[in-house]
Design a protein around this motif. Structure first.
Motif, PDB file in Angstrom:
ATOM      1  N   GLY A  65      32.834   2.093 -24.846  1.00  0.00           N
ATOM      2  CA  GLY A  65      32.750   3.117 -25.882  1.00  0.00           C
ATOM      3  C   GLY A  65      32.711   2.566 -27.301  1.00  0.00           C
ATOM      4  N   LEU A  66      32.678   1.245 -27.466  1.00  0.00           N
ATOM      5  CA  LEU A  66      32.688   0.658 -28.806  1.00  0.00           C
ATOM      6  C   LEU A  66      31.471   1.067 -29.645  1.00  0.00           C
ATOM      7  CD1 LEU A  66      34.051  -2.968 -28.178  1.00  0.00           C
ATOM      8  CD2 LEU A  66      35.245  -1.033 -29.223  1.00  0.00           C
ATOM      9  N   PRO A  67      30.254   1.070 -29.099  1.00  0.00           N
ATOM     10  CA  PRO A  67      29.115   1.492 -29.922  1.00  0.00           C
ATOM     11  C   PRO A  67      29.268   2.918 -30.456  1.00  0.00           C
ATOM     12  CG  PRO A  67      28.339   0.330 -27.972  1.00  0.00           C
ATOM     13  CD  PRO A  67      29.803   0.560 -27.775  1.00  0.00           C
ATOM     14  N   LYS A  68      29.807   3.813 -29.664  1.00  0.00           N
ATOM     15  CA  LYS A  68      30.003   5.195 -30.128  1.00  0.00           C
ATOM     16  C   LYS A  68      31.050   5.278 -31.232  1.00  0.00           C
ATOM     17  CE  LYS A  68      28.551   7.628 -25.933  1.00  0.00           C
ATOM     18  NZ  LYS A  68      28.937   8.587 -24.861  1.00  0.00           N
ATOM     19  N   ARG A  69      31.948   4.309 -31.255  1.00  0.00           N
ATOM     20  CA  ARG A  69      32.959   4.264 -32.307  1.00  0.00           C
ATOM     21  C   ARG A  69      32.442   3.557 -33.562  1.00  0.00           C
ATOM     22  NH1 ARG A  69      38.104   5.595 -31.053  1.00  0.00           N
ATOM     23  NH2 ARG A  69      38.844   4.324 -32.814  1.00  0.00           N
ATOM     24  N   GLY A  70      31.173   3.157 -33.539  1.00  0.00           N
ATOM     25  CA  GLY A  70      30.577   2.525 -34.709  1.00  0.00           C
ATOM     26  C   GLY A  70      30.830   1.041 -34.828  1.00  0.00           C
ATOM     27  N   VAL A  71      31.321   0.395 -33.764  1.00  0.00           N
ATOM     28  CA  VAL A  71      31.566  -1.041 -33.808  1.00  0.00           C
ATOM     29  C   VAL A  71      30.236  -1.781 -33.655  1.00  0.00           C
ATOM     30  CG1 VAL A  71      32.724  -2.992 -32.708  1.00  0.00           C
ATOM     31  CG2 VAL A  71      33.898  -0.784 -32.911  1.00  0.00           C
ATOM     32  N   GLU A  72      29.970  -2.679 -34.594  1.00  0.00           N
ATOM     33  CA  GLU A  72      28.715  -3.430 -34.616  1.00  0.00           C
ATOM     34  C   GLU A  72      29.000  -4.916 -34.469  1.00  0.00           C
ATOM     35  OE1 GLU A  72      26.465  -0.279 -37.630  1.00  0.00           O
ATOM     36  OE2 GLU A  72      27.326  -2.149 -38.429  1.00  0.00           O
ATOM     37  N   TRP A  73      27.958  -5.691 -34.182  1.00  0.00           N
ATOM     38  CA  TRP A  73      28.147  -7.116 -33.947  1.00  0.00           C
ATOM     39  C   TRP A  73      26.856  -7.874 -34.214  1.00  0.00           C
ATOM     40  CZ3 TRP A  73      25.244  -9.223 -29.860  1.00  0.00           C
ATOM     41  CH2 TRP A  73      24.652  -8.287 -29.008  1.00  0.00           C
ATOM     42  N   GLY A  74      26.970  -9.195 -34.311  1.00  0.00           N
ATOM     43  CA  GLY A  74      25.802 -10.042 -34.501  1.00  0.00           C
ATOM     44  C   GLY A  74      25.998 -11.367 -33.795  1.00  0.00           C
TER      45      GLY A  74
END
Length: 557
Positions: free
Chosen positions: A340-349
């Motif tokens: 569920g991290l993407p739905k919580r707005g967590v981004e990465w690179g």
């Protein structure tokens, strides 16, 4: 009574460890489950300033890993983070720097540690030497252990030229765990894999350097059961999560990387070790001689912890090469969605390679799915970094950029810009065979792609690389030091290491047949014409060679 307590280096090969049955440090809370033993050592870890011209923004992950192992082994740990403690951009040449440095060291050494651990990368050599000398002068009987890339690249040299007692190479958590056990027992380092040290005679006098065999590289499965880096002892709250990394730092990285008021919090982590490629300018073996990715589920759990514990909304993965296997990437994305991290707005690179993405674009079309970038963007991917290095087919072969061609570069960069809005690519000039024409090929490729590069470097020889030996053979190390092409003894090599800095700061080992000033002019012109993000930091300004241009806002400590 025999010591039946099992330390991390002993646990790694047990059936219980292989089955995930060994308690480990992952979160701040889990660290409380490991009580110090009465016989345990007092360990001081020192983190040396790095990229002093910028705000400190990357927690020392390597020290976090060895710290977790030391705590699990029942030792007591304190840290001195000189990089975080400086707070703002500085110059180590500023008046007052040494006084500040030695005062901070005095505070830490007053605790009279049993062992001092220090490490870093090769460009920190000068500061590491200064710090080790001060520590050894104050506490001559306390052993100093050197780790990190600076240790793995030249273990014998480091032992001879730094006042350290043991040099730890590769798989640092395990090697450090065994070193601490030997020190605790008052035993020698004979047979400790991954350690270089001095043998002594019956009078305790040093005789010869002994380099033990390398430690066996951990498997991907073993990495999945290893502790996560211990983070909470470092200043995450006020320094590392506040100062941006990766995507959040894209527009400011080469201009000190100052935090934004009200900006997102960021953190960093490692998802794999090593690299499957053998570029001749790169030293990737410091994390082991084989490429291994952690299980995707374990990586995502650590990302969840960073988000919920520290409020982190962006995570930069620091791997030499993260997105190597499309199968691993797809499994990783699935785990992210499950969390569920993407739905919580967590981004990465993270990092990739142009030929890997170009191949997956073809594969994805054949399989009727989105490619690695498209699916990654849906899972929070916002930045991909590529070590493109050159657009010249000739130079790509010279530096062994296996599988990468101008065509794969164009395909990958343009697709990355389409999906993510930009691509973070580095280039370097001055490799063997470089000419004005090959530089022009790189510039023309960027123009054809309508691409603004992140950074232009100069090809620089670093210990542990193929180009290091080539630079020695060509007399370029000596030339960098005193202007004379010729052989380099240890004194010359040390002067070279003392002067290492950012790759774009100066031409140090020009492998091409172009004169240094011409290479400077052509590189500066490329940086200016293409408006690279680091163009203002180039040492060639206003038509004349200058020393590195620094911002005027460096603080004096």
């Amino acid at each position: 009574m025999p010591d039946t307590f099992q330390r991390l280096y002993e646990l790694i090969d047990t059936p219980r460890f292989a089955q995930g049955g060994v308690p480990r440090i992952t979160t701040r809370k889990s660290a409380e489950d490991f009580a110090p033993r009465d016989e345990g050592l007092d360990v001081l870890l020192i983190n040396t300033p790095v990229r002093e011209w910028s705000y400190p923004n990357v927690l020392p992950i390597g020290q976090g890993y060895v710290a977790a192992g030391a705590i699990m082994d029942g030792h007591r740990l304190t840290r001195l983070d000189l990089n975080a403690d400086r707070r703002v951009p500085i110059s180590t040449l500023d008046p007052g720097y040494d006084a500040w440095l030695f005062a901070r060291l005095d505070e830490a050494l007053a605790g009279e540690p049993d062992v001092i651990g220090i490490g870093g990368i090769i460009t920190q050599y000068a500061q590491i030497k200064k710090i080790c000398a001060y520590c050894k002068d104050k506490l001559p009987d306390v052993p100093i252990v050197l780790g990190g890339g600076v240790a793995s690249a030249m273990p014998d040299f480091m032992l001879k030229h730094l006042p350290v007692d043991y040099v730890s190479q590769h798989e640092g958590e395990l090697t450090f765990s065994e070193i601490l056990h030997r020190i605790e027992m008052g035993a020698s380092m004979q047979g400790v894999a991954g350690v270089t040290y001095y043998e002594t005679d019956s009078h305790g006098e040093r005789t010869a350097i002994r380099r033990n065999p390398p430690r066996r590289t951990m498997t991907a499965e073993q990495l999945g059961h290893m502790p996560w880096p211990l983070r909470h002892l470092w200043d995450i709250e006020n320094t590392y999560r506040v100062n941006p990394v990766g995507h959040l730092n894209q527009g400011r990285k080469w201009n000190q990387g100052a935090p934004e008021s009200g900006g997102k919090f960021s953190a960093e982590m490692i998802a794999s070790r090593g690299c499957p490629y053998t570029c001749e300018y790169c030293f990737s073996d410091y994390l082991g001689t084989a490429y291994r990715s952690r299980p995707p589920a374990d990586v995502v759990r650590e990302m969840e912890y960073l988000h919920y514990e520290y409020g982190v909304e962006y995570i930069e993965v620091l791997d030499d090469l993260m997105l190597t296997s499309y199968k691993w990437a797809l499994e990783f994305y699935a785990e992210l969605h499950k969390s569920g991290l993407p739905k919580r707005g967590v981004e990465w690179g993270g990092t990739c390679r142009t030929n890997i993405l170009a191949n997956d674009i073809v594969r994805a079309a054949r399989e009727g799915r989105g490619n690695m970038l498209e699916l990654g963007h849906d899972a929070g991917l916002r930045r991909v970094a590529y070590g493109v290095e050159t657009g010249s087919p000739t130079i790509l072969k010279v530096i062994d950029k296996s599988g990468q061609t101008p065509a794969t570069i164009k395909t990958a960069v343009q697709e990355t810009v389409r999906v993510l809005g930009y691509a973070s690519c580095s280039f370097m000039f001055g490799s063997p065979g470089e000419t004005a024409e090959t530089i022009r090929e790189t510039v023309d490729l960027c123009i054809e792609m309508d691409y603004r590069p992140e950074v232009f470097f100069f090809t620089t020889a670093y210990p542990g690389t193929v180009f290091w030996q080539l630079a020695l053979d060509k007399g370029l190390i000596r030339k960098s030091v005193d202007g004379t092409v010729g052989p380099a003894d240890d004194g010359i090599i040390e002067r070279y290491l003392m002067g290492l800095g950012e790759q774009g700061d100066a031409v140090r080992t020009n492998f091409s047949d172009l004169p240094d000033d011409v290479l400077l002019q052509l590189t500066n012109q490329a940086a200016q014409d293409l408006n690279s993000h680091n163009s203002h930091r180039h040492p060639y300004q206003d038509g004349a060679p200058n020393s590195i241009v620094r911002d005027a806002t460096h603080a004096t400590i």
